[in-house]
Design a protein around this motif. Structure first.
Motif, PDB file in Angstrom:
ATOM      1  N   LEU A 114       0.834  -1.202   0.000  1.00 28.55           N
ATOM      2  CA  LEU A 114       0.000   0.000   0.000  1.00 28.55           C
ATOM      3  C   LEU A 114       0.867   1.251   0.000  1.00 28.55           C
ATOM      4  O   LEU A 114       0.568   2.232  -0.684  1.00 28.55           O
ATOM      5  N   ALA A 115       1.954   1.221   0.763  1.00 27.55           N
ATOM      6  CA  ALA A 115       2.880   2.364   0.800  1.00 27.55           C
ATOM      7  C   ALA A 115       3.508   2.579  -0.575  1.00 27.55           C
ATOM      8  O   ALA A 115       3.652   3.722  -1.034  1.00 27.55           O
ATOM      9  N   GLU A 116       3.876   1.484  -1.241  1.00 28.27           N
ATOM     10  CA  GLU A 116       4.475   1.596  -2.582  1.00 28.27           C
ATOM     11  C   GLU A 116       3.487   2.205  -3.569  1.00 28.27           C
ATOM     12  O   GLU A 116       3.852   3.060  -4.378  1.00 28.27           O
ATOM     13  N   ARG A 117       2.246   1.757  -3.504  1.00 30.54           N
ATOM     14  CA  ARG A 117       1.228   2.304  -4.416  1.00 30.54           C
ATOM     15  C   ARG A 117       0.947   3.773  -4.115  1.00 30.54           C
ATOM     16  O   ARG A 117       0.780   4.588  -5.029  1.00 30.54           O
ATOM     17  N   ALA A 118       0.897   4.138  -2.833  1.00 26.27           N
ATOM     18  CA  ALA A 118       0.706   5.542  -2.449  1.00 26.27           C
ATOM     19  C   ALA A 118       1.854   6.389  -2.989  1.00 26.27           C
ATOM     20  O   ALA A 118       1.644   7.492  -3.518  1.00 26.27           O
TER      21      ALA A 118
END
Length: 199
Positions: free
Chosen positions: A132-136
């Motif tokens: 999720l952090a990577e996508r954000a």
């Protein structure tokens, strides 16, 4: 027209002329479909005490489907920090689904990219899921690339990216965003405090 009216609203609101500021922002949104003026209008109404329900009722009356979908998702995202458990999961999933249904129209809008980045970052903070952090991070970087000369959006995105990387533990990368953010003007003390704590 857009820049002049948004500038006018930004000068009126701190002087206590909220009705004038809202009229200017709404005129820009109606005439140009500006996402920036829509966000400013929603934020000003929230600070003035409007409930999320009343904001949602206003959002469904907006003309273009993409603008309406963005407003609906933005208002839903505003409630996320106060939600817990399944209520948070349901609200964040619904906000993302609203954006996805209109992605063909929204993908080129920096405000929509920043909104998706913020929702994903909120989900990362609750779950610790690094994907999720990577996508954000990706959405915020695309939005930052689309900013051009808008200092307000640049400041917001640099701060978001810096705080995201600080939470992940990428401290050098975080500083590479927090330092240029610190060189830009501050809009409010709360934002300043968030970046100072990240430092």
């Amino acid at each position: 027209f857009r820049r002049a009216m948004i500038g006018r609203a930004n000068r009126r609101a701190p002087q206590g002329k909220v009705a004038e500021a809202l009229a200017a922002l709404d005129a820009v949104t109606d005439k140009t479909g500006s996402f920036e003026s829509l966000v400013a209008s929603i934020d000003l109404r929230r600070r003035g005490g409007d409930s999320l329900d009343s904001l949602r009722a206003s959002a469904v009356k907006l003309g273009p489907p993409g603008l309406r979908a963005f407003a609906t998702a933005y208002i839903a995202a505003a409630a996320l920090p106060s939600l817990e458990g399944s209520a948070f999961e349901d609200a964040s999933a619904a906000a993302l689904a609203t954006v996805r249904r209109n992605w063909a129209e929204l993908r080129g809008k920096r405000a929509a990219r920043a909104l998706v980045g913020e929702i994903l970052q909120q989900r990362f903070l609750r779950t610790g899921d690094l994907q999720l952090a990577e996508r954000a991070n990706v959405h915020d970087l695309v939005a930052l690339d689309q900013v051009r000369k808008n200092a307000r959006y640049r400041a917001m995105l640099l701060g978001n990216l810096g705080m995201l990387h600080e939470r992940v533990g990428n401290y050098r990368i975080a500083l590479s965003y927090l330092e240029p953010r610190d060189a830009l003007p501050w809009h409010d003390d709360e934002t300043s405090l968030g970046v100072r704590l990240a430092y």
